[in-house]
Design an enzyme around this catalytic site. Structure first.
Site, PDB file in Angstrom:
ATOM      1  N   ASP A  16       0.831  -1.212   0.000  1.00  0.00           N
ATOM      2  CA  ASP A  16       0.000   0.000   0.000  1.00  0.00           C
ATOM      3  C   ASP A  16       0.865   1.260   0.000  1.00  0.00           C
ATOM      4  O   ASP A  16       1.976   1.264   0.528  1.00  0.00           O
ATOM      5  CB  ASP A  16      -0.920  -0.019   1.240  1.00  0.00           C
ATOM      6  CG  ASP A  16      -2.110   0.909   1.084  1.00  0.00           C
ATOM      7  OD1 ASP A  16      -2.337   1.416  -0.039  1.00  0.00           O
ATOM      8  OD2 ASP A  16      -2.816   1.134   2.083  1.00  0.00           O
ATOM      9  N   HIS A  33       2.554   3.119  -8.998  1.00  0.00           N
ATOM     10  CA  HIS A  33       2.365   1.689  -9.258  1.00  0.00           C
ATOM     11  C   HIS A  33       3.567   1.121 -10.024  1.00  0.00           C
ATOM     12  O   HIS A  33       4.035   0.021  -9.735  1.00  0.00           O
ATOM     13  CB  HIS A  33       1.077   1.437 -10.048  1.00  0.00           C
ATOM     14  CG  HIS A  33      -0.166   1.921  -9.346  1.00  0.00           C
ATOM     15  ND1 HIS A  33      -0.388   1.679  -8.009  1.00  0.00           N
ATOM     16  CD2 HIS A  33      -1.244   2.622  -9.792  1.00  0.00           C
ATOM     17  CE1 HIS A  33      -1.565   2.216  -7.667  1.00  0.00           C
ATOM     18  NE2 HIS A  33      -2.088   2.797  -8.720  1.00  0.00           N
ATOM     19  N   GLU A  63     -12.472  -4.619  -4.232  1.00  0.00           N
ATOM     20  CA  GLU A  63     -12.918  -3.236  -4.043  1.00  0.00           C
ATOM     21  C   GLU A  63     -12.183  -2.270  -4.986  1.00  0.00           C
ATOM     22  O   GLU A  63     -12.714  -1.222  -5.337  1.00  0.00           O
ATOM     23  CB  GLU A  63     -12.690  -2.798  -2.587  1.00  0.00           C
ATOM     24  CG  GLU A  63     -13.618  -3.448  -1.572  1.00  0.00           C
ATOM     25  CD  GLU A  63     -13.252  -4.894  -1.224  1.00  0.00           C
ATOM     26  OE1 GLU A  63     -12.113  -5.319  -1.520  1.00  0.00           O
ATOM     27  OE2 GLU A  63     -14.114  -5.602  -0.679  1.00  0.00           O
ATOM     28  N   LEU A 127      10.852 -20.836  -4.674  1.00  0.00           N
ATOM     29  CA  LEU A 127       9.904 -19.914  -4.033  1.00  0.00           C
ATOM     30  C   LEU A 127       8.582 -19.943  -4.806  1.00  0.00           C
ATOM     31  O   LEU A 127       8.584 -19.975  -6.032  1.00  0.00           O
ATOM     32  CB  LEU A 127      10.454 -18.476  -4.072  1.00  0.00           C
ATOM     33  CG  LEU A 127       9.499 -17.376  -3.607  1.00  0.00           C
ATOM     34  CD1 LEU A 127       9.462 -17.291  -2.082  1.00  0.00           C
ATOM     35  CD2 LEU A 127       9.899 -16.008  -4.176  1.00  0.00           C
TER      36      LEU A 127
END
Ligand code: IPE
Ligand code: IPE
Ligand code: MG
Length: 240
Positions: A16, A33, A63, A127
């Site tokens: 965030d 971003h 959302e 991973l």
């Protein structure tokens, strides 16, 4: 560099603060971003170096579809571009790539790229990198309940057996089937909420809230989060 003992098996990050990072610099939100992708690269590398087995990232919530169309488009285009660009790195470094979420809401082109990336990396074992796209915790629990109900309805003869399901059994209907619950959930940018993330799977996760904005969260910050985790005492409701 300090060695880290008690490395979490699964680290999950609520990435965030991209918009605020861009605003602080007088840039468009999309620039935040784009820079955030660099943090994804850095944290993926750090996870491999530290021996973390699963790294999962909350990249786009159910959302988030409610954001301005321009931003949604920019985010989807960035996912598409990043997946194509990162595939060779995944293959070189033994990274298995998985996308989980409400895939029907993503476009055909993006879905094809996701499938291709998942298929080509499916045999990798160093991973597992999970990207949650169009995901929300309530959506996940609801889709699990619907699939479970459908199974009962389709085989009434097995209803009693199916209804004896336990928590682990129900967990298999969630999209995270086969992936261990996160040991550590990190949220960047100073916000202290779950924002509808892994509601079931995070029941006993350790939480770490960092004030650092996601585009500034790099290897050093990731390692320091792991160090902090290594000092936690996980009691699971018991007395030690
Ligand atoms: C996280 O950064 C990225 C997504 C939720 C897609 P934000 O875009 O939420 O950045 P802030 O919170 O507005 O700073
Ligand atoms: C949570 O961040 C979702 C992701 C990081 C993908 P948001 O920025 O969307 O969450 P809120 O609006 O602060 O709760
Ligand atoms: Mg945000």
């Amino acid at each position: 560099m300090k060695t880290i003992d008690r490395v979490p098996v699964h680290v999950s990050i609520i990435m965030d603060g991209n918009g605020r990072w861009a605003r602080e610099r007088g840039l468009e939100r999309a620039a935040g971003h784009v820079e955030g992708v660099e943090s994804v690269r850095a944290c993926t590398e750090a996870a491999v170096e530290c021996g973390v087995r699963y790294l999962s990232l909350y990249a786009f919530s159910e959302e988030n579809w409610g954001r301005p169309q321009e931003e949604v488009n920019a985010l989807m285009a960035l996912m598409f571009k990043s997946m194509i660009e990162e595939l060779s790195t995944f293959l070189e470094n033994g990274i298995r790539f998985i996308v989980l979420g409400h895939r029907e809401r993503l476009g055909d082109e993006l879905n094809r790229t996701i499938d291709d990336c998942m298929e080509k990396t499916s045999g990798n074992t160093v991973l597992t990198l999970v990207v949650f796209l169009s995901y929300s915790g309530k959506w996940d629990i609801l889709q699990a309940a619907k699939r479970y109900a459908r199974e009962i309805l389709s085989c009434p003869g097995k209803a009693d057996e199916l209804l004896s399901i336990d928590e682990d059994g129900f967990g298999k209907y969630l999209v995270t089937e086969g992936i261990p619950d996160p040991d550590l959930i990190i949220r960047t940018s100073g916000e202290m909420r779950l924002s509808n993330y892994l509601l079931w799977q995070g029941a006993y996760s350790e939480f770490l809230f960092s004030d650092i904005l996601w585009p500034d969260f790099r290897k050093e910050e990731f390692r320091s989060a792991l160090l902090s985790y290594s000092k936690r005492d996980r009691r699971y409701g018991k007395v030690k």
